[in-house]
Motif scaffolding. Structure first.
Motif, PDB file in Angstrom:
ATOM      1  N   ARG A  91      14.639  22.706  13.174  1.00 27.10           N
ATOM      2  CA  ARG A  91      13.919  22.479  11.925  1.00 27.10           C
ATOM      3  C   ARG A  91      14.107  23.643  10.962  1.00 27.10           C
ATOM      4  O   ARG A  91      13.919  24.784  11.332  1.00 27.10           O
ATOM      5  CB  ARG A  91      12.445  22.304  12.210  1.00 27.10           C
ATOM      6  CG  ARG A  91      11.639  21.928  11.012  1.00 27.10           C
ATOM      7  CD  ARG A  91      10.182  21.719  11.406  1.00 27.10           C
ATOM      8  NE  ARG A  91       9.493  21.104  10.309  1.00 27.10           N
ATOM      9  CZ  ARG A  91       8.665  20.112  10.432  1.00 27.10           C
ATOM     10  NH1 ARG A  91       8.421  19.596  11.602  1.00 27.10           N
ATOM     11  NH2 ARG A  91       8.047  19.625   9.387  1.00 27.10           N
ATOM     12  N   PHE A  92      14.479  23.323   9.737  1.00 26.52           N
ATOM     13  CA  PHE A  92      14.481  24.281   8.645  1.00 26.52           C
ATOM     14  C   PHE A  92      13.122  24.169   7.950  1.00 26.52           C
ATOM     15  O   PHE A  92      12.665  23.053   7.681  1.00 26.52           O
ATOM     16  CB  PHE A  92      15.581  23.962   7.625  1.00 26.52           C
ATOM     17  CG  PHE A  92      16.940  24.454   8.013  1.00 26.52           C
ATOM     18  CD1 PHE A  92      17.610  25.363   7.208  1.00 26.52           C
ATOM     19  CD2 PHE A  92      17.568  24.016   9.172  1.00 26.52           C
ATOM     20  CE1 PHE A  92      18.877  25.818   7.548  1.00 26.52           C
ATOM     21  CE2 PHE A  92      18.833  24.461   9.517  1.00 26.52           C
ATOM     22  CZ  PHE A  92      19.488  25.367   8.703  1.00 26.52           C
ATOM     23  N   GLU A  93      12.496  25.280   7.684  1.00 25.97           N
ATOM     24  CA  GLU A  93      11.213  25.299   6.977  1.00 25.97           C
ATOM     25  C   GLU A  93      11.392  26.128   5.714  1.00 25.97           C
ATOM     26  O   GLU A  93      11.487  27.348   5.779  1.00 25.97           O
ATOM     27  CB  GLU A  93      10.120  25.881   7.863  1.00 25.97           C
ATOM     28  CG  GLU A  93       9.873  25.044   9.095  1.00 25.97           C
ATOM     29  CD  GLU A  93       8.933  25.704  10.096  1.00 25.97           C
ATOM     30  OE1 GLU A  93       8.566  26.881   9.901  1.00 25.97           O
ATOM     31  OE2 GLU A  93       8.591  25.031  11.071  1.00 25.97           O
ATOM     32  N   MET A  94      11.466  25.454   4.577  1.00 25.85           N
ATOM     33  CA  MET A  94      11.691  26.122   3.306  1.00 25.85           C
ATOM     34  C   MET A  94      10.353  26.463   2.652  1.00 25.85           C
ATOM     35  O   MET A  94       9.371  25.739   2.826  1.00 25.85           O
ATOM     36  CB  MET A  94      12.534  25.242   2.381  1.00 25.85           C
ATOM     37  CG  MET A  94      13.826  24.717   3.021  1.00 25.85           C
ATOM     38  SD  MET A  94      14.796  25.944   3.905  1.00 25.85           S
ATOM     39  CE  MET A  94      15.466  26.877   2.550  1.00 25.85           C
ATOM     40  N   GLU A  95      10.323  27.571   1.890  1.00 25.17           N
ATOM     41  CA  GLU A  95       9.099  27.961   1.186  1.00 25.17           C
ATOM     42  C   GLU A  95       8.683  26.882   0.189  1.00 25.17           C
ATOM     43  O   GLU A  95       7.499  26.639   0.003  1.00 25.17           O
ATOM     44  CB  GLU A  95       9.295  29.301   0.492  1.00 25.17           C
ATOM     45  CG  GLU A  95       9.419  30.450   1.483  1.00 25.17           C
ATOM     46  CD  GLU A  95       9.741  31.779   0.829  1.00 25.17           C
ATOM     47  OE1 GLU A  95       9.680  31.883  -0.421  1.00 25.17           O
ATOM     48  OE2 GLU A  95      10.055  32.728   1.563  1.00 25.17           O
ATOM     49  N   ASP A  96       9.654  26.212  -0.437  1.00 25.00           N
ATOM     50  CA  ASP A  96       9.399  25.089  -1.337  1.00 25.00           C
ATOM     51  C   ASP A  96       9.527  23.814  -0.511  1.00 25.00           C
ATOM     52  O   ASP A  96      10.631  23.401  -0.154  1.00 25.00           O
ATOM     53  CB  ASP A  96      10.412  25.090  -2.492  1.00 25.00           C
ATOM     54  CG  ASP A  96      10.328  23.862  -3.382  1.00 25.00           C
ATOM     55  OD1 ASP A  96       9.442  23.010  -3.184  1.00 25.00           O
ATOM     56  OD2 ASP A  96      11.175  23.756  -4.295  1.00 25.00           O
ATOM     57  N   ASP A 105      14.809  29.506  -0.139  1.00 24.44           N
ATOM     58  CA  ASP A 105      14.311  30.574   0.709  1.00 24.44           C
ATOM     59  C   ASP A 105      13.512  29.935   1.833  1.00 24.44           C
ATOM     60  O   ASP A 105      12.633  29.103   1.589  1.00 24.44           O
ATOM     61  CB  ASP A 105      13.420  31.532  -0.082  1.00 24.44           C
ATOM     62  CG  ASP A 105      14.176  32.236  -1.202  1.00 24.44           C
ATOM     63  OD1 ASP A 105      15.415  32.137  -1.243  1.00 24.44           O
ATOM     64  OD2 ASP A 105      13.519  32.892  -2.027  1.00 24.44           O
ATOM     65  N   GLY A 106      13.822  30.316   3.065  1.00 21.77           N
ATOM     66  CA  GLY A 106      13.110  29.739   4.197  1.00 21.77           C
ATOM     67  C   GLY A 106      13.649  30.226   5.511  1.00 21.77           C
ATOM     68  O   GLY A 106      14.447  31.170   5.575  1.00 21.77           O
ATOM     69  N   THR A 107      13.248  29.550   6.585  1.00 22.13           N
ATOM     70  CA  THR A 107      13.597  29.951   7.939  1.00 22.13           C
ATOM     71  C   THR A 107      13.999  28.739   8.758  1.00 22.13           C
ATOM     72  O   THR A 107      13.361  27.689   8.672  1.00 22.13           O
ATOM     73  CB  THR A 107      12.395  30.642   8.617  1.00 22.13           C
ATOM     74  OG1 THR A 107      11.971  31.735   7.788  1.00 22.13           O
ATOM     75  CG2 THR A 107      12.745  31.162   9.987  1.00 22.13           C
TER      76      THR A 107
END
Length: 159
Positions: free
Chosen positions: A56-61, A27-29
């Motif tokens: 850039r992908f920014e994942m919650e984890d 899960d991320g953006t």
């Protein structure tokens, strides 16, 4: 020499084989810039040649290997009578130099113009060589400046 395995030994061997698999919630953006070429076919029917370059992908984890991926996503959407259908691929590079390709399928557009669909891991190298997984996405583009935001939900497993 004859070797006999007990049920416990077989279970231990199977567990050891699966111990190398690591699952992550994805899960991320992803954020970047989009370019879209619109080709009109007729009244309320068009094709869209889309390309977004995500920086850039920014994942919650933060331990997720998808965190900090970057690269282009491209494909074609058909918009007819408000319905959306299409597909494409993302070719993404990780900080460790490995590459993963994600396939995507667009299935609908909401009243705000966001595209919703599904993504899945197609192939990869290095860390991603035997990876699997997928999920859903919602992609939005600011028409004024081309800023693209892609919200992902799902899971990946590295082997």
């Amino acid at each position: 020499m004859k070797t006999t395995f007990t049920a416990a030994a077989i279970a231990a061997l199977l567990a050891a084989g699966h111990a190398t698999a690591q699952a992550y919630t994805s899960d991320g953006t992803a954020r970047g810039q989009s370019q879209t070429e619109v080709i009109e076919v007729g009244a309320d029917h068009q094709f869209m040649n889309v390309r977004a370059t995500y920086n850039r992908f920014e994942m919650e984890d933060s331990t997720n290997p998808m965190n900090k991926l970057s690269g282009p996503c491209f494909g074609v959407l058909e918009v007819r009578g408000g319905a959306v259908e299409g597909n494409g691929v993302c070719v993404l590079d990780g900080l460790e130099g490995d590459r993963v390709t994600l396939g995507w399928n667009a299935r609908r557009r909401d009243p705000q113009g966001n595209i919703h669909g599904y993504w899945h891991i197609s192939s990869g190298s290095g860390l991603w060589l035997q990876a699997s997984g997928g999920g859903t996405f919602m992609s939005s583009v600011n028409p004024a400046n081309g800023t693209a935001t892609n919200t992902l939900r799902g899971a990946v497993t590295l082997r």
